[in-house]
Design a protein around this motif. Sequence first.
Motif, short mmCIF file in Angstrom:
data_model
loop_
_atom_site.label_atom_id
_atom_site.label_comp_id
_atom_site.label_asym_id
_atom_site.label_seq_id
_atom_site.Cartn_x
_atom_site.Cartn_y
_atom_site.Cartn_z
N GLN A 166 32.96 27.79 56.07
CA GLN A 166 34.13 28.21 55.32
C GLN A 166 33.85 29.51 54.58
OE1 GLN A 166 34.64 24.39 53.17
NE2 GLN A 166 36.74 24.46 53.88
N GLU A 219 40.12 22.77 53.28
CA GLU A 219 40.09 23.82 52.25
C GLU A 219 40.10 23.20 50.86
OE1 GLU A 219 42.02 27.63 54.52
OE2 GLU A 219 43.39 26.42 53.30
N PHE A 247 37.98 28.53 51.89
CA PHE A 247 39.01 28.62 52.91
C PHE A 247 38.44 28.48 54.31
CE2 PHE A 247 37.72 32.88 51.56
CZ PHE A 247 37.49 33.57 52.75
N ARG A 251 41.13 31.92 58.48
CA ARG A 251 41.70 32.90 57.56
C ARG A 251 40.71 34.04 57.36
NH1 ARG A 251 45.93 30.74 53.83
NH2 ARG A 251 45.65 28.49 53.50
N GLU A 253 39.35 37.23 54.87
CA GLU A 253 39.24 37.37 53.42
C GLU A 253 40.56 37.87 52.82
OE1 GLU A 253 35.17 38.82 51.82
OE2 GLU A 253 35.33 39.62 53.87
N ALA A 256 43.07 35.09 52.72
CA ALA A 256 42.73 34.13 51.67
C ALA A 256 43.12 34.68 50.30
CB ALA A 256 41.24 33.81 51.72
N SER A 274 33.90 37.56 46.98
CA SER A 274 34.50 37.13 48.24
C SER A 274 33.48 37.21 49.35
CB SER A 274 35.71 38.02 48.56
OG SER A 274 36.31 37.64 49.78
#
Length: 354
Positions: A166, A219, A247, A251, A253, A256, A274
């Motif tokens: 994730q 998530e 996430f 997805r 970054e 998200a 991130s």
Amino acid sequence: MTPLDLSTDAVTLTRQLVDIESVSRNEQAIADAVETALTPLAHLVVTRRGNTVVARTDLGRSERVVIAGHLDTVPLNDNLPSRLEGDLLHGLGTCDMKGGDAVILRLAATVPEPVRDVTFILYEGEEIEAEFNGLKHLAESDPDLMTADFAILMEPSNASVEAGCQGTLRVEVRTTGERAHSARSWRGVNAIHGAAEVLARLNAYEARRPVIDGLEYHEGLNAVRIGGGVAGNVIPDECVVEVNFRFAPDRSEAEAEQFVREFFEGYDVRLTDSAPGALPGLDRPAAKAFVEAVGGGVNPKFGWTDVARFTGLGIPAVNYGPGDPTLAHKQEEHVPVEHIERCEARLRAWLEGR
């Protein structure tokens, strides 16, 4: 410091590694020990960058695989030195991830002619901010040392394959108010009280659970820290809720971040950290071959790991290592002896073409 003995069994070697304290930013001693142990091996070319050690075979094989593990741990929690109790090895880093590191070192020392060329990477700074990550630094300084057809990150995965990972991001959600004396609170606006709606939205959040390559990811959006207040007699004019979003790897970054900003519409949202996720990539031939070789099912990886760094370079990667990932960072961290032995045996057979 007692030198590492690469001729011993992987469980004993795990204990030797665990007993070298290597909390993040203090990896020099363990990196020195690893470099000293690997350098005399004639079949390996050893390179060191900072406290990251790389050892490579160069046999001209048609395929190259990276097998990697981090050397650092989270801070001590009254869990050193290591101790063996029955079939469980206890101690800081046994699970995350010195059991995997011991397997790496054993394979590096005892498989001199693998059927595929191997790059073994033992690196620093995984447990802290990305700016300290040894794989990140290596990709920037010596990208050729990370080139491969496939990568295995020996993060704890219950000695089974965990595919992908994730993504993760953190934001600060800020509420503002107006200071006033608490004796005349009606003359101010309480920013902490204003955070109630932020928490209410989080409490009502329903997790998305997409299925990717047959694997269900889950998530999570959670408040992980909250701060505010000026003094015991002052109405606070600011409150900050730190939120972590884990996430699914379908997805990006940017997607998200957009989701989180829309979720907290109306609030000041500031992105602080991130990292992208990694798709499972189980359709890639190298990944398929590895899964078949080690046997067993494949599970999704719910945490973030450095497989994302490899997939970002176009290298399919999986997590495969001894230990239960739910025990990582806990005071009672431990690893089953059987996991260490199983991972070593299956990787050895795969590298030797058996």
